[in-house]
Design an enzyme around this catalytic site. Structure first.
Site, PDB file in Angstrom:
ATOM      1  N   SER A 263     112.145 -17.502  51.549  1.00 32.37           N
ATOM      2  CA  SER A 263     110.958 -16.831  51.922  1.00 32.37           C
ATOM      3  C   SER A 263     110.046 -17.545  52.666  1.00 32.37           C
ATOM      4  CB  SER A 263     110.263 -15.734  51.049  1.00 32.37           C
ATOM      5  OG  SER A 263     111.532 -14.816  50.841  1.00 32.37           O
TER       6      SER A 263
ATOM      7  N   ASP B 278     116.330  -9.245  45.077  1.00 33.57           N
ATOM      8  CA  ASP B 278     117.199 -10.055  45.360  1.00 33.57           C
ATOM      9  C   ASP B 278     118.032 -10.326  44.176  1.00 33.57           C
ATOM     10  OD1 ASP B 278     116.632  -9.649  48.014  1.00 33.57           O
ATOM     11  OD2 ASP B 278     115.587 -11.478  48.210  1.00 33.57           O
TER      12      ASP B 278
ATOM     13  N   LYS C  79     120.514  -3.976  52.394  1.00 36.83           N
ATOM     14  CA  LYS C  79     120.496  -5.511  52.383  1.00 36.83           C
ATOM     15  C   LYS C  79     121.496  -5.892  53.199  1.00 36.83           C
ATOM     16  CE  LYS C  79     116.723  -5.927  50.106  1.00 36.83           C
ATOM     17  NZ  LYS C  79     115.470  -6.374  50.587  1.00 36.83           N
TER      18      LYS C  79
ATOM     19  N   ARG D 227     124.592  -3.231  48.472  1.00 38.55           N
ATOM     20  CA  ARG D 227     124.589  -4.074  47.468  1.00 38.55           C
ATOM     21  C   ARG D 227     124.768  -3.413  46.105  1.00 38.55           C
ATOM     22  NH1 ARG D 227     120.061  -9.125  48.263  1.00 38.55           N
ATOM     23  NH2 ARG D 227     121.471 -10.155  49.566  1.00 38.55           N
TER      24      ARG D 227
HETATM   25  C1  S3P Z   1     111.865 -11.036  51.939  1.00 38.21           C
HETATM   26  C2  S3P Z   1     111.540  -9.695  51.451  1.00 38.21           C
HETATM   27  C3  S3P Z   1     112.628  -8.679  50.907  1.00 38.21           C
HETATM   28  C4  S3P Z   1     113.730  -9.697  50.341  1.00 38.21           C
HETATM   29  C5  S3P Z   1     114.429 -10.551  51.369  1.00 38.21           C
HETATM   30  C6  S3P Z   1     113.358 -11.656  51.769  1.00 38.21           C
HETATM   31  C7  S3P Z   1     110.988 -11.834  52.678  1.00 38.21           C
HETATM   32  O1  S3P Z   1     113.096  -7.846  51.773  1.00 38.21           O
HETATM   33  O2  S3P Z   1     114.815  -8.693  49.856  1.00 38.21           O
HETATM   34  O3  S3P Z   1     115.648 -11.134  51.049  1.00 38.21           O
HETATM   35  O4  S3P Z   1     111.069 -12.766  52.676  1.00 38.21           O
HETATM   36  O5  S3P Z   1     109.853 -11.381  52.865  1.00 38.21           O
HETATM   37  P1  S3P Z   1     112.097  -6.196  51.806  1.00 38.21           P
HETATM   38  O6  S3P Z   1     110.794  -7.030  52.197  1.00 38.21           O
HETATM   39  O7  S3P Z   1     112.632  -5.687  52.737  1.00 38.21           O
HETATM   40  O8  S3P Z   1     112.307  -5.917  50.429  1.00 38.21           O
END
Ligand code: S3P
Length: 437
Positions: free
Chosen positions: A23, A319, A346, A350
């Site tokens: 992220s 996650d 996702k 999942r």
């Molecule tokens: C992420 C936010 C999450 C996560 C994804 C990465 C990010 O998704 O599940 O793997 O880097 O902002 P959501 O914000 O849609 O929940």
């Protein structure tokens, strides 16, 4: 690539450093499109395919990216961005696509965003709808609120106060990154979410001298801002670490140390839930790097108890839910996970994928519309099955960890999907299986 997984006989031992946070890596490179002209270094950039999609995307706009050493990048931000010649391929990465929608919304550059088969099925209405209400000229090419997405120059983009039904860092980042570029520094854009989702964008905006205000679950930015190029050091990914933490907790006689892991409070829900379940986890050497908490994690095999995970806790471990269900199979009693229906959106559904693989291995798990009920208390599972990973890196890695607790060898097909976030996953497990103190 098909792999075979066997029960671990002698425990997992040793010290590892896991790859850098996905992220934060995405944001470190994508934010180059929001910076004034200049140069900066990203130290320890994630080399997973998802972050490489973000890297290639900024290159298409004329940002210079050079590998200077292993995974350290030199990034050169030009005065003016280029118009890309081709559609931007976001690959499998929802973060690349949803953040780019906000970043490109008011740049006046016509752009098409495309993705692979899985990304093309994922919902984009969550970003298209609020962006449209800001006046952004954005459409899904097939009129189905899914990729491909086209963004065209807009007449006027306005700030909004957006109250989101969803706690999503991708949606939050998209709206804020759009709001920061509105052609009026007095226009404020704010995003209010029902529970706090990961706050890496907010932290990085602040770190790069952006003007951002945070009040509980509300974040606001001023318009007409450019960020200042500054070197960014990226810590290890707690989501990648979660597979090793889980394995060390459930495989008898394990004792491992994972160094340099991001411990941002909006990301460490997995550790907090495990501590509540009775996990022997110790955190050492806590410090701050580039506005993010970092530390070393020591994990020993533990006797765990089931728990209930719901509400505000869900975005902090969204996650990690597939791997948490694996841990729950070996905890005493029942574990209930609810309020997590977004798991269906996702890289794959999942809820279905986790249920299918764990129940095939012999786990007692019931899927619900928004989570699971897991009956724990297992010493091991029977295994002896061949599993799919549904084109989802986290399903592949969770199934692998569960396989370490199966009496009979399991097969996981198309395991190369781990490369999305964690190309060195198998090598690190081999190190922990070999090291004996
Ligand atoms: C992420 C936010 C999450 C996560 C994804 C990465 C990010 O998704 O599940 O793997 O880097 O902002 P959501 O914000 O849609 O929940």
């Amino acid at each position: 690539m098909e792999i075979k997984v066997h029960k671990v006989q002698n425990g997992l031992m040793g010290k590892i450093e896991i790859p850098s946070d996905k992220s934060i890596s995405h944001r470190a490179i994508l934010f180059s499109l929001l910076m004034r002209e200049g140069e900066y270094y990203i130290k320890n950039f994630s080399l997973g395919e998802d972050c490489l999609s973000s890297m290639k995307a900024v290159q298409a706009f004329g940002v210079g990216v050079e590998f200077v050493k292993n995974n350290d990048l030199k990034v050169t931000v030009p005065k003016e961005l280029k118009v890309p010649k081709e559609p931007i391929d976001c690959g499998n990465s929802g973060t690349t696509m949803r953040l780019l929608c906000g970043i490109l919304a008011s740049k006046g550059i016509e752009t098409v965003l495309v993705g692979d088969e899985s990304l093309s099925k994922r919902p984009m209405k969550r970003v298209i709808e609020p962006l449209k209400s800001m006046g952004v000229n954005i459409e899904s090419l097939n009129n189905d609120n899914k990729a491909p997405i086209i963004i065209k120059p807009a007449k006027k983009v306005r700030g909004i106060d957006y109250v989101s039904k969803l706690a999503s860092a991708q949606v939050k980042s998209c709206i804020l990154l759009c709001g920061m570029q509105i052609d009026d520094e007095n226009k404020i854009t704010s995003f209010i979410e029902p529970s706090l989702s990961r706050d890496h964008s907010e932290r990085l905006i602040k770190y790069l001298s952006g003007d951002i205000k945070i009040e509980g679950n509300k974040v606001s930015v001023k318009g007409n801002q450019k960020l200042t190029p500054k070197d960014i050091v990226i810590p290890g990914d707690i989501s990648s670490a979660s597979f090793f933490i889980a394995a060390a907790l459930i495989v008898p006689n394990s004792n491992i140390t994972i160094t340099n892991v991001n411990l941002n409070p909006t990301r460490r829900g997995f550790i907090d839930v495990l501590l509540r379940m009775g996990a022997n986890i110790q955190i050492n050497n806590e410090h701050i790097i580039a506005n993010e908490e970092v530390g070393d994690i020591i994990v020993k095999t533990s006797n765990l108890n089931g728990t209930t995970v719901c509400g505000d806790e869900i975005p902090k471990l969204i996650d990690e839910i597939p791997i948490l269900t694996v841990v729950a199979l070996f905890a005493k009693g029942k574990t209930i996970i609810k309020d997590a229906s977004d798991l269906k959106n996702k890289e794959t559904d999942r809820i279905m994928a986790t249920y299918t693989n764990l129940s095939q291995m012999g786990g007692n798990i019931t899927p619900n519309d928004d989570g699971f009920v897991i009956e724990g208390g297992q010493k091991d599972l029977k295994g002896g099955v061949s599993l799919e990973c549904y084109h989802d890196h986290r399903i592949a890695m969770s199934s692998y960890v569960c396989g370490l607790m199966c009496q009979n060898e399991i097969t996981i097909n198309e395991f190369e999907w781990v490369n999305i976030s964690f190309p060195t996953f198998l090598n690190l497990f081999e190190i922990l299986k070999k090291v004996k103190l």
